[in-house]
Motif scaffolding. Structure first.
Motif, PDB file in Angstrom:
ATOM      1  N   ARG A  51       0.820  -1.216   0.000  1.00  0.00           N
ATOM      2  CA  ARG A  51       0.000   0.000   0.000  1.00  0.00           C
ATOM      3  C   ARG A  51       0.850   1.261   0.000  1.00  0.00           C
ATOM      4  O   ARG A  51       0.345   2.355  -0.305  1.00  0.00           O
TER       5      ARG A  51
ATOM      6  N   VAL B  73       3.755   2.456  -5.539  1.00  0.00           N
ATOM      7  CA  VAL B  73       3.012   2.878  -6.728  1.00  0.00           C
ATOM      8  C   VAL B  73       3.549   2.103  -7.932  1.00  0.00           C
ATOM      9  O   VAL B  73       4.617   1.485  -7.862  1.00  0.00           O
TER      10      VAL B  73
ATOM     11  N   TYR C   8       0.952  10.579 -11.010  1.00  0.00           N
ATOM     12  CA  TYR C   8       0.084   9.547 -10.437  1.00  0.00           C
ATOM     13  C   TYR C   8      -1.277  10.070  -9.980  1.00  0.00           C
ATOM     14  O   TYR C   8      -2.224   9.289  -9.843  1.00  0.00           O
TER      15      TYR C   8
ATOM     16  N   ASP D 199      -4.112  12.186  -5.028  1.00  0.00           N
ATOM     17  CA  ASP D 199      -4.787  11.265  -4.114  1.00  0.00           C
ATOM     18  C   ASP D 199      -4.013   9.950  -3.984  1.00  0.00           C
ATOM     19  O   ASP D 199      -3.901   9.392  -2.886  1.00  0.00           O
ATOM     20  N   VAL D 200      -3.486   9.450  -5.103  1.00  0.00           N
ATOM     21  CA  VAL D 200      -2.731   8.201  -5.086  1.00  0.00           C
ATOM     22  C   VAL D 200      -1.457   8.355  -4.258  1.00  0.00           C
ATOM     23  O   VAL D 200      -1.125   7.499  -3.437  1.00  0.00           O
TER      24      VAL D 200
ATOM     25  N   GLU E 114      -2.296   8.643  -0.472  1.00  0.00           N
ATOM     26  CA  GLU E 114      -2.665   7.359   0.127  1.00  0.00           C
ATOM     27  C   GLU E 114      -1.438   6.482   0.325  1.00  0.00           C
ATOM     28  O   GLU E 114      -1.283   5.845   1.372  1.00  0.00           O
TER      29      GLU E 114
END
Length: 215
Positions: A104, A107, A176, A179-180, A183
């Motif tokens: 998590r 990326v 990316y 938001d990505v 997170e």
């Protein structure tokens, strides 16, 4: 491996076996549960057999090292400790658990790799020249090898992606999406346990043999 017809026939007579790696605590709990591997909807004959099957017993001479007796009923807490690499008597950690960066906090590598390649090519440079740093160039090369090995699913720690993007004059948020990146940053530096706790070995007998065992 190619097996002859006689070998396959003999294997079919004896039944087959399966080995399942146990890595997560949830897998341990499932196997300690009374209804492990069985459908909730069962008839009286199945219930009869489950009553005996749920009486888990220890096997193996190595149990004596932990004060456990082969043939005795399994103590769930002791089983959990052993599967976690701990001494069930003292709770001492005997085996270090293998951990890796949490997925998590990563990326997709190809996004930043492709962007750097395009920017470098536009300036007539290699990616290594464009990054201008030996360490980052080496990290970029590792990412390329990972993509070649794993394909589109290869992941890159978000911190590495941000450093590579910044060195190339790019924005990770733009590549990316903010938001990505936000997170993934929540899980940056977080590790998860992926060590092998044990192996579940299951044997299946052909119907004729299973009937003889149950009678």
């Amino acid at each position: 491996m190619v097996r002859s017809a006689d070998e396959l026939q003999q294997r079919g007579r004896a039944g087959v076996g399966y080995a399942t790696p146990i890595r997560a605590p949830e897998q341990v709990e499932y196997r300690l549960a009374e209804n492990c591997g069985c459908d909730q909807s069962v008839d009286s004959q199945v219930e009869y057999r489950l009553a005996a099957a749920n009486d888990l017993r220890w096997i193996g001479s190595g149990l004596a090292e932990f004060g456990l007796v082969a043939g005795a009923v399994v103590d769930p807490d002791a089983a959990r400790a052993l599967m976690d690499g701990r001494d069930p008597r003292t709770n001492e950690q005997l085996v270090s658990r293998k951990k890796v960066l949490d997925p998590r906090g990563k990326v997709v590598a190809r996004v930043v790799v492709d962007a750097i390649r395009e920017s470098a090519a536009a300036d007539g440079m290699t990616a290594a020249e464009y990054l201008g740093n030996d360490r980052l160039a080496a990290r970029f090369a590792r990412a390329e090898r990972g993509i070649h090995r794993d394909g589109e699913g290869h992941l890159l720690p978000v911190a590495d992606a941000e450093r590579l993007a910044a060195a190339a004059g790019l924005s990770a948020d733009t590549l990316y999406g903010a938001d990505v990146i936000a997170e993934a940053t929540k899980w940056k530096g977080h590790h998860v346990d992926v060590g092998l706790r044990g192996v579940d070995v299951t044997g299946e007998l052909v119907k004729s043999r299973s009937q003889s065992v149950s009678t």
